[in-house]
Scaffold this motif. Structure first.
Motif, PDB file in Angstrom:
ATOM      1  N   GLY A 220       0.817  -1.206   0.000  1.00 39.44           N
ATOM      2  CA  GLY A 220       0.000   0.000   0.000  1.00 39.44           C
ATOM      3  C   GLY A 220       0.850   1.255   0.000  1.00 39.44           C
ATOM      4  N   MET A 221       0.176   2.376   0.186  1.00 41.81           N
ATOM      5  CA  MET A 221       0.818   3.684   0.035  1.00 41.81           C
ATOM      6  C   MET A 221       1.356   4.244   1.343  1.00 41.81           C
ATOM      7  N   SER A 222       1.269   3.492   2.441  1.00 45.75           N
ATOM      8  CA  SER A 222       1.555   4.089   3.746  1.00 45.75           C
ATOM      9  C   SER A 222       3.033   4.161   4.093  1.00 45.75           C
ATOM     10  N   LYS A 223       3.733   3.041   4.139  1.00 45.36           N
ATOM     11  CA  LYS A 223       5.062   2.995   4.752  1.00 45.36           C
ATOM     12  C   LYS A 223       6.137   3.542   3.822  1.00 45.36           C
ATOM     13  N   ALA A 224       6.455   2.792   2.768  1.00 40.51           N
ATOM     14  CA  ALA A 224       7.530   3.205   1.862  1.00 40.51           C
ATOM     15  C   ALA A 224       7.145   4.413   1.022  1.00 40.51           C
ATOM     16  N   PHE A 225       5.856   4.563   0.721  1.00 41.80           N
ATOM     17  CA  PHE A 225       5.411   5.648  -0.153  1.00 41.80           C
ATOM     18  C   PHE A 225       5.015   6.921   0.594  1.00 41.80           C
ATOM     19  N   SER A 226       5.065   6.908   1.914  1.00 39.79           N
ATOM     20  CA  SER A 226       4.872   8.137   2.710  1.00 39.79           C
ATOM     21  C   SER A 226       3.510   8.786   2.528  1.00 39.79           C
ATOM     22  N   LEU A 227       2.492   8.002   2.176  1.00 37.46           N
ATOM     23  CA  LEU A 227       1.168   8.557   1.883  1.00 37.46           C
ATOM     24  C   LEU A 227       0.078   7.777   2.623  1.00 37.46           C
ATOM     25  N   ALA A 228       0.277   7.594   3.924  1.00 41.59           N
ATOM     26  CA  ALA A 228      -0.697   6.835   4.711  1.00 41.59           C
ATOM     27  C   ALA A 228      -2.076   7.475   4.681  1.00 41.59           C
ATOM     28  N   GLY A 229      -2.127   8.793   4.524  1.00 40.46           N
ATOM     29  CA  GLY A 229      -3.403   9.496   4.515  1.00 40.46           C
ATOM     30  C   GLY A 229      -4.294   9.143   3.338  1.00 40.46           C
ATOM     31  N   LEU A 230      -3.746   8.511   2.322  1.00 33.73           N
ATOM     32  CA  LEU A 230      -4.581   8.088   1.195  1.00 33.73           C
ATOM     33  C   LEU A 230      -5.414   6.864   1.534  1.00 33.73           C
ATOM     34  N   ARG A 231      -4.984   6.082   2.510  1.00 29.33           N
ATOM     35  CA  ARG A 231      -5.685   4.852   2.888  1.00 29.33           C
ATOM     36  C   ARG A 231      -5.945   3.972   1.677  1.00 29.33           C
ATOM     37  N   LEU A 232      -4.892   3.659   0.960  1.00 29.42           N
ATOM     38  CA  LEU A 232      -5.024   2.859  -0.250  1.00 29.42           C
ATOM     39  C   LEU A 232      -3.968   1.766  -0.285  1.00 29.42           C
ATOM     40  N   GLY A 233      -4.417   0.550  -0.552  1.00 35.63           N
ATOM     41  CA  GLY A 233      -3.529  -0.595  -0.690  1.00 35.63           C
ATOM     42  C   GLY A 233      -4.008  -1.491  -1.808  1.00 35.63           C
ATOM     43  N   TRP A 234      -3.421  -2.703  -1.888  1.00 37.39           N
ATOM     44  CA  TRP A 234      -3.816  -3.606  -2.953  1.00 37.39           C
ATOM     45  C   TRP A 234      -3.396  -5.034  -2.656  1.00 37.39           C
ATOM     46  N   VAL A 235      -3.992  -5.939  -3.392  1.00 34.28           N
ATOM     47  CA  VAL A 235      -3.610  -7.339  -3.429  1.00 34.28           C
ATOM     48  C   VAL A 235      -3.128  -7.647  -4.831  1.00 34.28           C
ATOM     49  N   ALA A 236      -1.961  -8.284  -4.936  1.00 37.68           N
ATOM     50  CA  ALA A 236      -1.469  -8.816  -6.212  1.00 37.68           C
ATOM     51  C   ALA A 236      -1.428 -10.336  -6.062  1.00 37.68           C
ATOM     52  N   ALA A 237      -2.209 -11.042  -6.887  1.00 37.11           N
ATOM     53  CA  ALA A 237      -2.389 -12.482  -6.671  1.00 37.11           C
ATOM     54  C   ALA A 237      -2.922 -13.140  -7.935  1.00 37.11           C
ATOM     55  N   PRO A 238      -2.908 -14.477  -7.983  1.00 38.91           N
ATOM     56  CA  PRO A 238      -3.510 -15.183  -9.113  1.00 38.91           C
ATOM     57  C   PRO A 238      -4.993 -14.825  -9.259  1.00 38.91           C
ATOM     58  N   PRO A 239      -5.523 -14.927 -10.484  1.00 34.09           N
ATOM     59  CA  PRO A 239      -6.909 -14.498 -10.738  1.00 34.09           C
ATOM     60  C   PRO A 239      -7.940 -15.160  -9.835  1.00 34.09           C
ATOM     61  N   GLU A 240      -7.740 -16.439  -9.484  1.00 33.53           N
ATOM     62  CA  GLU A 240      -8.736 -17.097  -8.649  1.00 33.53           C
ATOM     63  C   GLU A 240      -8.791 -16.507  -7.243  1.00 33.53           C
ATOM     64  N   VAL A 241      -7.651 -15.998  -6.746  1.00 35.71           N
ATOM     65  CA  VAL A 241      -7.645 -15.325  -5.448  1.00 35.71           C
ATOM     66  C   VAL A 241      -8.323 -13.965  -5.560  1.00 35.71           C
ATOM     67  N   ILE A 242      -8.020 -13.241  -6.629  1.00 40.56           N
ATOM     68  CA  ILE A 242      -8.644 -11.936  -6.837  1.00 40.56           C
ATOM     69  C   ILE A 242     -10.162 -12.082  -6.891  1.00 40.56           C
ATOM     70  N   ALA A 243     -10.647 -13.129  -7.543  1.00 39.48           N
ATOM     71  CA  ALA A 243     -12.097 -13.352  -7.631  1.00 39.48           C
ATOM     72  C   ALA A 243     -12.704 -13.578  -6.253  1.00 39.48           C
ATOM     73  N   GLU A 244     -12.026 -14.360  -5.418  1.00 42.68           N
ATOM     74  CA  GLU A 244     -12.532 -14.614  -4.073  1.00 42.68           C
ATOM     75  C   GLU A 244     -12.450 -13.365  -3.198  1.00 42.68           C
ATOM     76  N   VAL A 245     -11.369 -12.611  -3.361  1.00 41.92           N
ATOM     77  CA  VAL A 245     -11.230 -11.358  -2.609  1.00 41.92           C
ATOM     78  C   VAL A 245     -12.339 -10.389  -2.995  1.00 41.92           C
ATOM     79  N   LEU A 246     -12.665 -10.329  -4.266  1.00 39.05           N
ATOM     80  CA  LEU A 246     -13.699  -9.415  -4.741  1.00 39.05           C
ATOM     81  C   LEU A 246     -15.052  -9.732  -4.105  1.00 39.05           C
ATOM     82  N   ILE A 247     -15.345 -11.011  -3.912  1.00 39.14           N
ATOM     83  CA  ILE A 247     -16.598 -11.395  -3.250  1.00 39.14           C
ATOM     84  C   ILE A 247     -16.632 -10.836  -1.828  1.00 39.14           C
ATOM     85  N   GLN A 248     -15.530 -11.005  -1.087  1.00 41.73           N
ATOM     86  CA  GLN A 248     -15.452 -10.470   0.266  1.00 41.73           C
ATOM     87  C   GLN A 248     -15.497  -8.940   0.267  1.00 41.73           C
ATOM     88  N   ARG A 249     -14.824  -8.357  -0.687  1.00 39.47           N
ATOM     89  CA  ARG A 249     -14.667  -6.907  -0.755  1.00 39.47           C
ATOM     90  C   ARG A 249     -15.994  -6.195  -0.977  1.00 39.47           C
TER      91      ARG A 249
END
Length: 404
Positions: A220-249
């Motif tokens: 995400g944007m908090s630690k190394a990117f010095s932009l914790a105030g954006l409250r933005l992160g991500w998951v990089a993963a195989p498509p089947e994980v992204i699909a399952e994450v999207l259901i939860q999300r």
């Protein structure tokens, strides 16, 4: 759903707005929007792009431009392998919820960010902890990991670079971890929020998502990117994980803020410049911290190889919380007690502040150690400080205590 209280977050929530010098901070000194624009070669005229932006929901998975910028941060990921979340903390939560079910075997390498064992435990998983050892340079014992990762293990969770020790698992060891996971049929979740702050070379840690077919990387944007105030992160993963994450999300996110998406994209498209600034700060400050620890006989450590934090051992007859609360009371300097992360006898020090803040804070800690190191005995311990009154705070502000 019952879950263990989050030790570090409780500590930070209680004290971080009340200290004078926050050396518990884990983010590289935060950027202002003006600094971000200057760093990325933009100017204030670029803010005009925000004026016609209609404040509706943004692109549900993150804008195409943002996901392209995130994918470019990896060696072999595509935008289809990326989904945007509310910070790395949201990314981790979603992955655990998407993959782990009651009774699943999960191995978590500790110390780590508490999410990586408390969340699966709250789901009812069979969680096994692999304890890192100082004698091993805070790197995992692969024999012990192999013994824990039995066939059928669902997930192995770790942070790299490690929080709180600053240890860095090299590529060769990551490949061995991938092989252990492969033999067990396990996913590997690697929290890489500090990626890009290595102390040597180009500074970029290899990513688990690029090394292993069942590797999942969060950041995400908090630690190394010095932009914790954006409250933005991500998951990089195989498509089947992204699909399952999207259901939860769909149940807790919908989309991230459009303004957050805009500025995160700008930073990621200029990641080289942003991370160069972060490395300049962390490399310079770690040298200052190393020199200071060398001169303090009551402290010892394994020098970090990446990240923004160091785990420092105390040779004092007091608990880590007592040390940290007394330090706050007398000096206004804030560390994080090891007890908040299952590491009694240690404190976590953040070294990503402006250098002048780090210098001032460490000088005050030296004075505290000189006053207390030789005269505190176990029979003289104070009770843990818990109230704002006993910390000499008034209206949320730190006020000097005796000897400050």
């Amino acid at each position: 759903m019952k879950i263990e209280p989050f030790g570090v977050e409780i500590w930070m929530n209680e004290y971080e707005t009340k200290c004078r010098l926050n050396l518990a901070e884990t983010c590289v000194e935060s950027l202002t929007i003006a600094e971000l624009l200057e760093l990325t070669g933009s100017n204030t005229a670029d803010l005009s792009a925000l004026l016609p932006m209609k404040m509706t929901y943004g692109a549900i998975e993150g804008s195409e431009r943002l996901r392209n910028a995130i994918a470019a941060f990896y060696d072999s990921q595509s935008p289809q392998n990326v989904i945007v979340t509310h910070g790395t903390i949201g990314a981790n939560m979603l992955v655990h919820r998407a993959l782990v079910e009651r009774g699943d075997r999960v191995v978590s390498i500790v110390p780590t960010y508490q999410q990586h064992h408390s969340i699966p435990a709250s789901i009812g998983a069979d969680v096994h902890l692999l304890q890192l050892q100082e004698k091993d340079g805070w790197l995992p014992d692969l024999g012990a990991l192999r013994a824990l990762a039995l066939p059928g293990t669902k997930l192995i969770a770790l942070t790299n670079p490690n929080n709180p020790t600053g240890a860095l698992i090299p590529r060769e060891m990551l490949l061995e971890i991938a092989e252990i996971a492969r033999a067990a049929g396990a996913w590997v979740l690697c929290d890489e929020v500090y990626r890009g702050t290595d102390q040597e070379g180009p500074g970029m840690t290899v990513s688990m998502a690029d090394l292993y077919e069942k590797g999942i990387s969060t950041a995400g944007m908090s630690k190394a990117f010095s932009l914790a105030g954006l409250r933005l992160g991500w998951v990089a993963a195989p498509p089947e994980v992204i699909a399952e994450v999207l259901i939860q999300r769909d149940y807790d996110t919908i989309s991230v803020g459009m303004i957050d998406d805009h500025f995160a994209t700008l930073a990621l498209e200029n990641a080289g410049r942003v991370l160069a600034r972060s490395r300049a700060i962390t490399r310079g400050n770690l040298a200052l911290l190393a020199e200071w620890i060398e001169a303090e006989p009551k402290l010892s450590w394994v020098r970090p190889r990446s990240g923004t934090t160091a785990l420092v051992k105390l040779d004092l007859p007091m608990s880590s919380r007592e040390f940290c609360t007394e330090l706050l009371r007398e000096t206004g300097v804030m560390f994080t007690p090891g007890s908040a992360m299952g590491m009694e006898g240690y404190v976590r020090i953040g070294y990503a502040n402006p250098p002048e803040v780090l210098r001032e804070g460490l000088a005050l800690v030296s004075g505290f150690l000189a006053r207390h190191g030789s005269r505190i005995s176990r029979s003289q311990k104070r009770a843990p400080v818990s109230s704002t009154a006993s910390l000499n705070w008034k209206s949320g502000l730190w006020r000097p205590g005796p000897g400050s």
